[in-house]
Design a protein around this motif. Sequence first.
Motif, mmCIF file in Angstrom:
data_model
loop_
_atom_site.group_PDB
_atom_site.id
_atom_site.type_symbol
_atom_site.label_atom_id
_atom_site.label_comp_id
_atom_site.label_asym_id
_atom_site.label_seq_id
_atom_site.Cartn_x
_atom_site.Cartn_y
_atom_site.Cartn_z
ATOM 1 N N THR A 1 -8.537 2.764 -4.206
ATOM 2 C CA THR A 1 -8.115 4.185 -3.933
ATOM 3 C C THR A 1 -8.236 5.039 -4.780
ATOM 4 O O THR A 1 -8.651 4.781 -6.024
ATOM 5 N N ASP A 2 -8.464 6.309 -4.554
ATOM 6 C CA ASP A 2 -8.558 7.507 -5.490
ATOM 7 C C ASP A 2 -7.446 7.609 -6.211
ATOM 8 O O ASP A 2 -7.536 8.399 -7.388
ATOM 9 N N GLU A 3 -6.246 7.079 -6.114
ATOM 10 C CA GLU A 3 -5.191 7.218 -6.715
ATOM 11 C C GLU A 3 -5.360 6.878 -7.942
ATOM 12 O O GLU A 3 -4.395 7.091 -9.115
ATOM 13 N N TYR B 1 7.866 16.491 1.599
ATOM 14 C CA TYR B 1 8.354 16.460 0.294
ATOM 15 C C TYR B 1 8.173 17.776 -0.442
ATOM 16 O O TYR B 1 7.011 18.295 -0.485
ATOM 17 N N LEU C 1 2.361 9.603 5.853
ATOM 18 C CA LEU C 1 2.584 10.801 6.461
ATOM 19 C C LEU C 1 2.373 11.183 7.669
ATOM 20 O O LEU C 1 3.118 11.457 8.816
ATOM 21 N N ASN D 1 -7.442 9.351 1.286
ATOM 22 C CA ASN D 1 -6.203 9.183 2.367
ATOM 23 C C ASN D 1 -6.904 8.895 3.818
ATOM 24 O O ASN D 1 -7.576 9.601 4.105
ATOM 25 N N ARG E 1 9.015 13.488 -3.890
ATOM 26 C CA ARG E 1 8.669 11.817 -4.440
ATOM 27 C C ARG E 1 8.702 11.933 -6.134
ATOM 28 O O ARG E 1 7.903 12.977 -6.570
ATOM 29 N N TYR F 1 14.802 8.713 3.281
ATOM 30 C CA TYR F 1 15.064 9.846 3.827
ATOM 31 C C TYR F 1 16.667 10.025 3.735
ATOM 32 O O TYR F 1 16.992 11.403 3.954
ATOM 33 N N SER G 1 0.802 -1.154 -0.009
ATOM 34 C CA SER G 1 -0.019 0.080 -0.114
ATOM 35 C C SER G 1 0.805 1.279 -0.080
ATOM 36 O O SER G 1 0.212 2.340 -0.044
ATOM 37 N N TYR H 1 2.496 1.713 -7.610
ATOM 38 C CA TYR H 1 1.066 1.203 -6.735
ATOM 39 C C TYR H 1 0.095 1.686 -7.331
ATOM 40 O O TYR H 1 -0.824 0.651 -7.277
ATOM 41 N N PRO I 1 9.671 14.995 7.752
ATOM 42 C CA PRO I 1 10.264 15.422 6.175
ATOM 43 C C PRO I 1 8.759 15.548 5.411
ATOM 44 O O PRO I 1 7.823 14.966 5.451
ATOM 45 N N HIS J 1 5.181 12.837 -8.101
ATOM 46 C CA HIS J 1 4.291 13.232 -7.095
ATOM 47 C C HIS J 1 2.896 13.770 -7.523
ATOM 48 O O HIS J 1 2.939 14.657 -8.264
HETATM 49 O O1 DAU Z 1 -5.109 8.394 -1.494
HETATM 50 C C1 DAU Z 1 -5.189 7.097 -1.275
HETATM 51 C C2 DAU Z 1 -4.017 6.549 -0.866
HETATM 52 O O2 DAU Z 1 -3.366 7.333 0.318
HETATM 53 C C3 DAU Z 1 -3.913 4.984 -0.463
HETATM 54 O O3 DAU Z 1 -4.125 4.369 -1.682
HETATM 55 C C4 DAU Z 1 -2.375 4.760 -0.073
HETATM 56 O O4 DAU Z 1 -2.351 3.311 0.289
HETATM 57 C C5 DAU Z 1 -2.056 5.469 0.856
HETATM 58 O O5 DAU Z 1 -0.710 5.057 1.221
HETATM 59 C C6 DAU Z 1 -2.087 6.971 0.676
HETATM 60 O O6 DAU Z 1 -1.200 7.560 -0.204
HETATM 61 P P1 DAU Z 1 -0.320 8.835 -0.227
HETATM 62 O O7 DAU Z 1 0.921 8.639 -1.085
HETATM 63 O O8 DAU Z 1 -1.255 9.955 -0.418
HETATM 64 O O9 DAU Z 1 0.163 8.832 1.262
HETATM 65 P P2 DAU Z 1 1.239 9.113 2.152
HETATM 66 O O10 DAU Z 1 0.980 9.281 3.549
HETATM 67 O O11 DAU Z 1 2.573 8.326 1.594
HETATM 68 O O12 DAU Z 1 1.686 10.796 1.588
HETATM 69 C C7 DAU Z 1 0.635 11.617 1.960
HETATM 70 C C8 DAU Z 1 1.345 13.009 1.078
HETATM 71 O O13 DAU Z 1 2.208 13.378 1.817
HETATM 72 C C9 DAU Z 1 1.693 12.980 -0.334
HETATM 73 O O14 DAU Z 1 1.439 14.119 -0.860
HETATM 74 C C10 DAU Z 1 3.189 12.592 0.011
HETATM 75 C C11 DAU Z 1 3.426 13.547 1.309
HETATM 76 N N1 DAU Z 1 4.630 13.116 2.232
HETATM 77 C C12 DAU Z 1 4.544 11.696 2.666
HETATM 78 C C13 DAU Z 1 5.458 11.042 3.466
HETATM 79 C C14 DAU Z 1 5.571 9.737 3.875
HETATM 80 C C15 DAU Z 1 5.598 13.778 2.693
HETATM 81 O O15 DAU Z 1 5.617 14.937 2.237
HETATM 82 N N2 DAU Z 1 6.567 13.392 3.573
HETATM 83 C C16 DAU Z 1 6.640 11.999 3.916
HETATM 84 O O16 DAU Z 1 7.472 11.667 4.742
#
Ligand code: DAU
Length: 357
Positions: free
Chosen positions: A138-140, A221, A204, A193, A296, A356, A91, A164, A219, A299
């Motif tokens: 997922t919405d992605e 991004y 995050l 999310n 990322r 990181y 995921s 993913y 962190p 992104h």
């Molecule tokens: O939108 C639904 C999705 O949400 C699910 O399908 C995925 O399984 C789930 O992991 C999640 O994906 P995201 O990539 O949106 O979630 P994440 O928490 O990894 O990141 C949320 C946002 O924060 C994204 O714009 C990237 C940013 N981010 C993430 C991490 C881990 C940062 O800025 N810093 C970070 O360290």
Amino acid sequence: MTSGLQRLLITGGAGFIGSNFVRHWLQTHHTPVVVLDALTYAGNRANLGDLEAAFPEQLTFVQGDIGDRPLVDSLLQKNNIDTLVHFAAESHVDRSILGPAPFIQTNVVGTFTLLEAFYHHWQGQGQPDQLRFHHVSTDEVYGSLSPTDPAFTELTPYAPNSPYSASKASSDHLVRAYHHTYGLPTLITNCSNNYGPYHFPEKLIPLSIVNMLLGKALPIYGDGQNVRDWLYVVDHCRAIDVVLHRAQPGSTYNIGGNAEISNLDLIGLLCDQMDALAPDLPVRPSRDLITFVSDRPGHDRRYAMDIRKIHQDLGWSPQVTLEMGLRQTLQWYLNHPDWWQPLLTAAYQQFYQEIYG
Ligand code: DAU
Ligand code: NAD
């Protein structure tokens, strides 16, 4: 419309959303549930520990892979399963960028294996109407929006951008095809999310909470202006429950929180809430920990969900506001260091280093 919903097989039920769903289901419906979970790094039997004690008759845990067809066949038959709720997946987007192969294996081949097994199970019983294969997505899959684009609807064309989201889009298409071609009674939900208890500290929100408690950098991004729509995980579980009970086979529903916010604003809010809740933090104010890091690759800029269909057809809407849900989540992590501290293993440190640096 009536459906079976008497004997559930829940894949990925030891993960974040899956375990919250098992909790919701047992506490609401009390009917038997079999959890099939491979216990990858993201799966944790402790997520179900209190439930296994409280519901010894209703809850059965099986460690295994959704790609193991003989195992899936025997679980479906032995337990006379009428409803399969499919959460199991790789995921995390960042891990899919580092190494996509497990995403294809579990999310695409694994989902195909489940579909085949469930199709034969359904056929063997004379194709009863009340069986359900519910695929959690997922919405992605819809890709990325600009700041002024309208939100994704169920009719938005798929445009996945990461390994993913491409693997999830593939699995959605397979589920759709099994309904269209064979008439299998499937359901698909695409959700934004999630956040809440039992969330592995790679995403995050839980990563930021754990880092605040440890006095480590938070962190962000790129420029921090990427926008996500956040939903408290229990609201997601309620939505799946409503879809299982009320939706027509073959239908798809978007689920979201009506809570769009940039990553920078979200983490700022989380920092302020943490400072107000936690008496002794290694670094305060927590905002001092915010650190911009490399973006990322690929992104997605913005996700937003149009949730009018599930509201109008089935009467569901989110109940927990972002402020309330974040506060409850923070409090849960403050109360459960015994849950998150053991997750910071050598493998976790290695993953952290890779992402990181
Ligand atoms: O939108 C639904 C999705 O949400 C699910 O399908 C995925 O399984 C789930 O992991 C999640 O994906 P995201 O990539 O949106 O979630 P994440 O928490 O990894 O990141 C949320 C946002 O924060 C994204 O714009 C990237 C940013 N981010 C993430 C991490 C881990 C940062 O800025 N810093 C970070 O360290
Ligand atoms: P997670 O990573 O926390 O949990 C996934 C679970 O699946 C783990 O328990 C893991 O052990 C299990 N698993 C992985 N591979 C397996 C395999 N081959 N066989 C059996 N079990 C396996 O994920 P999550 O965040 O709880 O997401 C659950 C589902 O919801 C996923 O399908 C995901 O795509 C979807 N989703 C997640 C979000 C989100 O914000 N987290 C949003 C929308 C949709």
